[in-house]
Design a protein around this motif. Structure first.
Motif, PDB file in Angstrom:
ATOM      1  N   ASN A 154      46.736  40.407  36.980  1.00  0.00           N
ATOM      2  CA  ASN A 154      45.644  40.652  36.052  1.00  0.00           C
ATOM      3  C   ASN A 154      44.968  41.970  36.455  1.00  0.00           C
ATOM      4  N   LYS A 155      44.505  42.759  35.495  1.00  0.00           N
ATOM      5  CA  LYS A 155      43.879  44.047  35.805  1.00  0.00           C
ATOM      6  C   LYS A 155      42.643  43.859  36.678  1.00  0.00           C
ATOM      7  N   ASN A 156      41.839  42.830  36.415  1.00  0.00           N
ATOM      8  CA  ASN A 156      40.642  42.594  37.232  1.00  0.00           C
ATOM      9  C   ASN A 156      41.017  42.289  38.677  1.00  0.00           C
ATOM     10  N   THR A 157      42.102  41.570  38.875  1.00  0.00           N
ATOM     11  CA  THR A 157      42.573  41.275  40.230  1.00  0.00           C
ATOM     12  C   THR A 157      42.948  42.574  40.933  1.00  0.00           C
ATOM     13  N   MET A 159      41.845  45.614  40.282  1.00  0.00           N
ATOM     14  CA  MET A 159      40.648  46.412  40.559  1.00  0.00           C
ATOM     15  C   MET A 159      39.890  45.857  41.768  1.00  0.00           C
ATOM     16  N   THR A 160      39.828  44.551  41.888  1.00  0.00           N
ATOM     17  CA  THR A 160      39.173  43.925  43.043  1.00  0.00           C
ATOM     18  C   THR A 160      39.922  44.274  44.317  1.00  0.00           C
TER      19      THR A 160
END
Length: 185
Positions: A154-157, A159-160
């Motif tokens: 996932n993109k949010n993963t 970025m984190t």
């Protein structure tokens, strides 16, 4: 019947010509990036060249499997990573007598060399889940979305993980800087 065979032969040659041009465009567009990543992985120019050559050879053999030209770079990186792994499967370590080994003194290194090694060491100390997205961003300039696609996350993963990786590097650099200050002070 002869005309039919000749027509088929022309089509085959045309198809091979198109494949050759497609392959040459692929090599021209991505060779430098693929080599840079290979060199980062293996830290040896000649080994990196060999791995890149094998990568592009495998790419040539399965070029027809590449349907989306936008995914070419990711596809080549995947081939490179697998080819690098194959290198270790084939590796046979040489056994030498300790008496025959000479020790080389590397204390005369340039500051730039030391900084590069330090950065490699710090990057290597990150766990794979943080190291891989950071390298894809730093070396290849991938966006968060491209990294997410490459790693199947996932993109949010992503970025984190990038945020945490940078913080871990920063903390490591600060800690080492403090330790050097204590030793030198």
């Amino acid at each position: 019947m002869f005309a039919r065979n000749r027509s088929e032969g022309v089509q085959v040659l045309s198809s091979m010509n198109a494949k050759q041009k497609r392959y040459e465009a692929l090599v021209k567009a991505f060779h430098a990036d693929i080599y840079r990543y290979a060199y980062w992985l293996v830290k040896d120019r000649s080994v990196a060249e060999d791995v890149v050559q094998e990568t592009f050879l495998r790419a040539w053999r399965s070029l027809d499997a590449l349907n989306d030209e936008k995914a070419a770079k990711s596809w080549l990186i995947t081939i490179l990573r697998r080819e690098n792994a194959r290198r270790f499967e084939r590796k046979q370590l040489d056994v030498v007598d300790i008496e025959d080994v000479s020790i080389h003194d590397d204390t005369q290194r340039a500051d730039e060399d030391i900084q590069d090694r330090e950065l490699h060491r710090l990057l290597g100390s990150l766990t794979l889940e943080y190291r891989e997205p950071l390298i894809l961003q730093l070396i290849f300039g991938y966006s968060g979305e491209e990294i997410a696609n490459q790693l199947g996350l996932n993109k949010n993963t992503v970025m984190t993980r990038l945020f945490r990786a940078r913080n871990q590097l920063r903390e490591s650099l600060e800690n080492e800087s403090e330790q050097r200050g204590r030793i030198n002070g």
